[in-house]
Scaffold this active site. Structure first.
Site, PDB file in Angstrom:
ATOM      1  N   ARG A   1       0.813  -1.228   0.000  1.00 22.89           N
ATOM      2  CA  ARG A   1       0.000   0.000   0.000  1.00 22.89           C
ATOM      3  C   ARG A   1       0.848   1.282   0.000  1.00 22.89           C
ATOM      4  NH1 ARG A   1      -3.254  -2.821   3.815  1.00 22.89           N
ATOM      5  NH2 ARG A   1      -4.939  -3.870   2.685  1.00 22.89           N
TER       6      ARG A   1
ATOM      7  N   LYS B   1       2.295  11.559 -12.102  1.00 22.22           N
ATOM      8  CA  LYS B   1       1.614  10.492 -12.855  1.00 22.22           C
ATOM      9  C   LYS B   1       2.536   9.279 -12.931  1.00 22.22           C
ATOM     10  CE  LYS B   1      -1.476  13.046 -15.896  1.00 22.22           C
ATOM     11  NZ  LYS B   1      -1.826  13.351 -17.283  1.00 22.22           N
TER      12      LYS B   1
ATOM     13  N   GLU C   1       9.027  17.672 -25.776  1.00 24.34           N
ATOM     14  CA  GLU C   1       8.201  18.040 -24.610  1.00 24.34           C
ATOM     15  C   GLU C   1       8.539  19.454 -24.141  1.00 24.34           C
ATOM     16  OE1 GLU C   1       5.632  16.574 -23.373  1.00 24.34           O
ATOM     17  OE2 GLU C   1       5.802  14.412 -23.630  1.00 24.34           O
TER      18      GLU C   1
ATOM     19  N   LYS D   1       5.799  22.988 -15.945  1.00 26.11           N
ATOM     20  CA  LYS D   1       4.949  21.821 -15.673  1.00 26.11           C
ATOM     21  C   LYS D   1       4.474  21.836 -14.218  1.00 26.11           C
ATOM     22  CE  LYS D   1       4.316  16.906 -15.653  1.00 26.11           C
ATOM     23  NZ  LYS D   1       4.623  15.582 -16.112  1.00 26.11           N
TER      24      LYS D   1
ATOM     25  N   GLU E   1      -5.905  16.808 -12.718  1.00 29.48           N
ATOM     26  CA  GLU E   1      -6.263  17.038 -14.116  1.00 29.48           C
ATOM     27  C   GLU E   1      -7.763  17.232 -14.319  1.00 29.48           C
ATOM     28  OE1 GLU E   1      -3.682  14.936 -16.980  1.00 29.48           O
ATOM     29  OE2 GLU E   1      -5.472  14.705 -18.210  1.00 29.48           O
TER      30      GLU E   1
ATOM     31  N   ARG F   1      -4.626  21.224 -15.850  1.00 32.01           N
ATOM     32  CA  ARG F   1      -3.568  20.246 -16.145  1.00 32.01           C
ATOM     33  C   ARG F   1      -3.737  19.607 -17.522  1.00 32.01           C
ATOM     34  NH1 ARG F   1      -0.655  15.718 -12.264  1.00 32.01           N
ATOM     35  NH2 ARG F   1       0.839  15.115 -13.855  1.00 32.01           N
TER      36      ARG F   1
ATOM     37  N   ASN G   1      -1.480  18.048 -22.074  1.00 31.40           N
ATOM     38  CA  ASN G   1      -1.741  17.004 -23.072  1.00 31.40           C
ATOM     39  C   ASN G   1      -1.771  17.539 -24.495  1.00 31.40           C
ATOM     40  OD1 ASN G   1      -2.119  14.711 -21.326  1.00 31.40           O
ATOM     41  ND2 ASN G   1      -3.924  15.782 -20.571  1.00 31.40           N
TER      42      ASN G   1
ATOM     43  N   HIS H   1      -0.873  15.308 -27.343  1.00 24.61           N
ATOM     44  CA  HIS H   1      -0.844  13.938 -26.833  1.00 24.61           C
ATOM     45  C   HIS H   1      -2.082  13.124 -27.196  1.00 24.61           C
ATOM     46  CE1 HIS H   1       2.586  15.420 -24.683  1.00 24.61           C
ATOM     47  NE2 HIS H   1       2.792  14.266 -24.092  1.00 24.61           N
TER      48      HIS H   1
ATOM     49  N   HIS I   1      -0.537  10.050 -28.548  1.00 24.80           N
ATOM     50  CA  HIS I   1      -0.625   8.734 -27.903  1.00 24.80           C
ATOM     51  C   HIS I   1      -1.231   7.694 -28.842  1.00 24.80           C
ATOM     52  CE1 HIS I   1      -0.246   9.992 -23.409  1.00 24.80           C
ATOM     53  NE2 HIS I   1       0.904   9.625 -23.919  1.00 24.80           N
TER      54      HIS I   1
ATOM     55  N   HIS J   1       8.407   8.442 -27.726  1.00 22.58           N
ATOM     56  CA  HIS J   1       7.300   9.272 -27.255  1.00 22.58           C
ATOM     57  C   HIS J   1       7.346  10.665 -27.893  1.00 22.58           C
ATOM     58  CE1 HIS J   1       4.239  10.613 -24.449  1.00 22.58           C
ATOM     59  NE2 HIS J   1       4.997  11.653 -24.135  1.00 22.58           N
TER      60      HIS J   1
HETATM   61  N1  LIG Z   1       4.497  10.412 -15.961  1.00 21.72           N
HETATM   62  C1  LIG Z   1       4.453  11.384 -16.833  1.00 21.72           C
HETATM   63  O1  LIG Z   1       3.957  12.480 -16.546  1.00 21.72           O
HETATM   64  C2  LIG Z   1       5.038  11.180 -18.185  1.00 21.72           C
HETATM   65  C3  LIG Z   1       5.239  12.270 -19.041  1.00 21.72           C
HETATM   66  C4  LIG Z   1       5.832  12.044 -20.282  1.00 21.72           C
HETATM   67  C5  LIG Z   1       6.204  10.763 -20.648  1.00 21.72           C
HETATM   68  N2  LIG Z   1       5.981   9.728 -19.788  1.00 21.72           N
HETATM   69  C6  LIG Z   1       6.374   8.359 -20.155  1.00 21.72           C
HETATM   70  O2  LIG Z   1       7.800   8.302 -20.254  1.00 21.72           O
HETATM   71  C7  LIG Z   1       8.137   7.246 -21.104  1.00 21.72           C
HETATM   72  C8  LIG Z   1       9.200   7.701 -22.073  1.00 21.72           C
HETATM   73  O3  LIG Z   1      10.324   8.107 -21.333  1.00 21.72           O
HETATM   74  P1  LIG Z   1      11.779   8.106 -21.975  1.00 21.72           P
HETATM   75  O4  LIG Z   1      11.741   8.796 -23.255  1.00 21.72           O
HETATM   76  O5  LIG Z   1      12.698   8.566 -20.901  1.00 21.72           O
HETATM   77  O6  LIG Z   1      11.985   6.553 -22.330  1.00 21.72           O
HETATM   78  P2  LIG Z   1      12.819   5.362 -21.694  1.00 21.72           P
HETATM   79  O7  LIG Z   1      12.697   5.306 -20.238  1.00 21.72           O
HETATM   80  O8  LIG Z   1      12.407   4.167 -22.463  1.00 21.72           O
HETATM   81  O9  LIG Z   1      14.318   5.731 -22.042  1.00 21.72           O
HETATM   82  C9  LIG Z   1      14.724   5.767 -23.374  1.00 21.72           C
HETATM   83  C10 LIG Z   1      15.929   4.866 -23.651  1.00 21.72           C
HETATM   84  O10 LIG Z   1      17.100   5.509 -23.166  1.00 21.72           O
HETATM   85  C11 LIG Z   1      17.817   4.631 -22.295  1.00 21.72           C
HETATM   86  N3  LIG Z   1      18.474   5.505 -21.342  1.00 21.72           N
HETATM   87  C12 LIG Z   1      17.914   6.166 -20.321  1.00 21.72           C
HETATM   88  N4  LIG Z   1      18.811   7.004 -19.772  1.00 21.72           N
HETATM   89  C13 LIG Z   1      19.956   6.847 -20.444  1.00 21.72           C
HETATM   90  C14 LIG Z   1      21.244   7.448 -20.367  1.00 21.72           C
HETATM   91  N5  LIG Z   1      21.469   8.439 -19.499  1.00 21.72           N
HETATM   92  N6  LIG Z   1      22.211   7.032 -21.200  1.00 21.72           N
HETATM   93  C15 LIG Z   1      21.949   6.061 -22.132  1.00 21.72           C
HETATM   94  N7  LIG Z   1      20.748   5.475 -22.286  1.00 21.72           N
HETATM   95  C16 LIG Z   1      19.777   5.871 -21.446  1.00 21.72           C
HETATM   96  C17 LIG Z   1      16.768   3.723 -21.748  1.00 21.72           C
HETATM   97  O11 LIG Z   1      17.332   2.521 -21.287  1.00 21.72           O
HETATM   98  C18 LIG Z   1      15.871   3.507 -22.963  1.00 21.72           C
HETATM   99  O12 LIG Z   1      16.449   2.558 -23.795  1.00 21.72           O
HETATM  100  C19 LIG Z   1       6.867   6.802 -21.800  1.00 21.72           C
HETATM  101  O13 LIG Z   1       6.448   5.597 -21.230  1.00 21.72           O
HETATM  102  C20 LIG Z   1       5.885   7.909 -21.490  1.00 21.72           C
HETATM  103  O14 LIG Z   1       4.557   7.444 -21.428  1.00 21.72           O
HETATM  104  C21 LIG Z   1       5.416   9.917 -18.591  1.00 21.72           C
END
Ligand SMILES: NC(=O)c1ccc[n+]([C@@H]2O[C@H](COP(=O)([O-])OP(=O)(O)OC[C@H]3O[C@@H](n4cnc5c(N)ncnc54)[C@H](O)[C@@H]3O)[C@@H](O)[C@H]2O)c1
Length: 360
Positions: A119, A141, A183, A221, A231, A235, A239, A242, A246, A263
């Site tokens: 929890r 999120k 972003e 943000k 949201e 908020r 999006n 998005h 998405h 993304h």
């Molecule tokens: N929670 C939120 O508000 C929010 C907002 C935007 C996106 N997201 C989510 O975030 C995700 C995308 O995030 P992302 O683009 O960071 O993707 P990711 O976490 O898949 O990272 C991208 C790639 O880079 C590699 N990597 C990470 N850091 C590294 C580094 N310093 N050096 C070398 N390689 C590295 C990872 O292993 C992966 O292969 C999606 O799932 C999306 O839905 C969430």
């Protein structure tokens, strides 16, 4: 010497920069006296980022490291189950801490895992991609994809702190860098037209004062999230791009013949097409939509969308989380920095928006 960037106060937690962040985490570890500490990484961040993190925390060199497979295709409940199993097997209890060292996949999934385990246990985010620094690791999120749909399962929950250290970006592949840049441009488009203009001047941000820009993006943000954490209204503006983004990302993810889109790549198309919709439905000047298109197409190559893709994307819009009462709701723009929420869009406009994207 450069002055340390000020901490940003989130919902009961702080986003801290560089040395100040590591000092604050040391203090947290001392004051909270956690029963056990776990570090969640993916296969890449284990190699590239964990050693950087551990340099600051010799006392954590024996902490249990939980490694998941890298990439969006692993952001699902099965991976959560594996992490929960490992936490159980290793004797984690309610006073354990999970430190998420990785991109948005690790921080989204890790935050959700922590929030549901017994929890709720504490977690800390150490974002290592540009995208996770400016977006995924802040705002609360968390969650995973489900049934082939993005972020269907999740909750809003906050870390104890977020550590921003741009040194992690040294090993980040170029395309991942661009993903985060998209972003950041969005933050300008929805909240600060001068920021958008400044960011538009660069092809890549790498060689300029990236830390200041990261700080500004997080501040934008964070201010929005603070005003509307769940949201209900404001908020939703985060999006922008998005709704279609998405659906495009999911369409590529579920089609085995297509490469997975990053993304940022997907939301870049989303922002171009939604800017066009805004010209039709919210009075956005066409020259602004053209500008937005030009900026993103300088960063990302143009994608090809077949008729089948468009059908699938329209279908996927039904699952967007902003929908209510069976209606798809978009965030569009009246002008740069002036978003409009809850806009319904006729299907013909959607087709036209992809034509706008395709046209040279
Ligand atoms: N929670 C939120 O508000 C929010 C907002 C935007 C996106 N997201 C989510 O975030 C995700 C995308 O995030 P992302 O683009 O960071 O993707 P990711 O976490 O898949 O990272 C991208 C790639 O880079 C590699 N990597 C990470 N850091 C590294 C580094 N310093 N050096 C070398 N390689 C590295 C990872 O292993 C992966 O292969 C999606 O799932 C999306 O839905 C969430």
């Amino acid at each position: 010497m450069k002055k340390a960037l000020s901490a940003i106060s989130g919902h009961g937690y702080k986003v801290l920069f560089s040395d100040e962040a590591y000092i604050a985490l040391s203090l947290l570890l001392k004051t909270e006296n956690y029963s056990s500490i776990f570090i969640l990484v993916d296969k890449h961040t284990e190699i590239y980022c964990l050693p950087v993190f551990l340099k600051y925390f010799l006392e954590l060199k024996d902490a249990d490291v939980l490694t998941i497979k890298a990439g969006e295709e692993n952001k699902h409940l099965k991976t959560c189950q594996e992490v929960w199993q490992e936490l159980s097997d290793l004797g984690a209890d309610r006073k354990s801490l999970l430190i998420n060292v990785g991109g948005g996949v690790v921080t989204d999934l890790g935050g959700f895992v922590a929030a549901a385990f017994k929890r709720g246990i504490d977690f800390v985010n150490v974002p290592t991609t540009l995208l996770s620094m400016v977006d995924a690791s802040v705002g609360g999120k968390t969650g995973v994809d489900f049934g082939g749909l993005k972020n269907q399962i999740g909750i809003i929950t906050h870390p104890r702190m977020v550590i921003i250290d741009i040194h992690y970006l040294n090993t980040l592949p170029e395309n991942e860098y661009r993903s985060g840049y998209a972003e950041m441009l969005k933050h300008g488009i929805i909240r600060d037209k001068f920021y958008f203009k400044r960011l538009s001047e660069y092809k890549y941000l790498k060689d300029i004062g990236i830390e200041d820009y990261i700080h500004h993006s997080i501040s934008i943000k964070n201010a929005v999230v603070k005003e509307d954490p769940h949201e209900l209204n404001l908020r939703k503006i985060l999006n922008f791009g998005h709704t279609l983004g998405h659906a495009i990302e999911t369409n590529f993810l579920k089609n085995p013949k297509k490469t997975t889109l990053l993304h940022g790549e997907a939301i870049a198309v989303g922002m171009i097409t939604e800017a066009y919709l805004a010209t039709k439905l919210c009075g956005l000047d066409l020259s602004v939509a053209e500008d937005i298109k030009k900026v993103f197409l300088r960063i990302f190559p143009k994608l090809n969308f077949t008729k089948e893709d468009l059908v699938s994307i329209m279908d996927l819009l039904r699952y967007d989380k902003k929908n209510s009462h069976g209606k798809v709701k978009f965030v569009l723009l009246h002008a740069l920095g002036q978003p409009a929420i809850d806009i319904e869009v006729p299907s013909q406009n959607l087709i036209d928006a992809f034509e706008f994207y395709r046209r040279n």
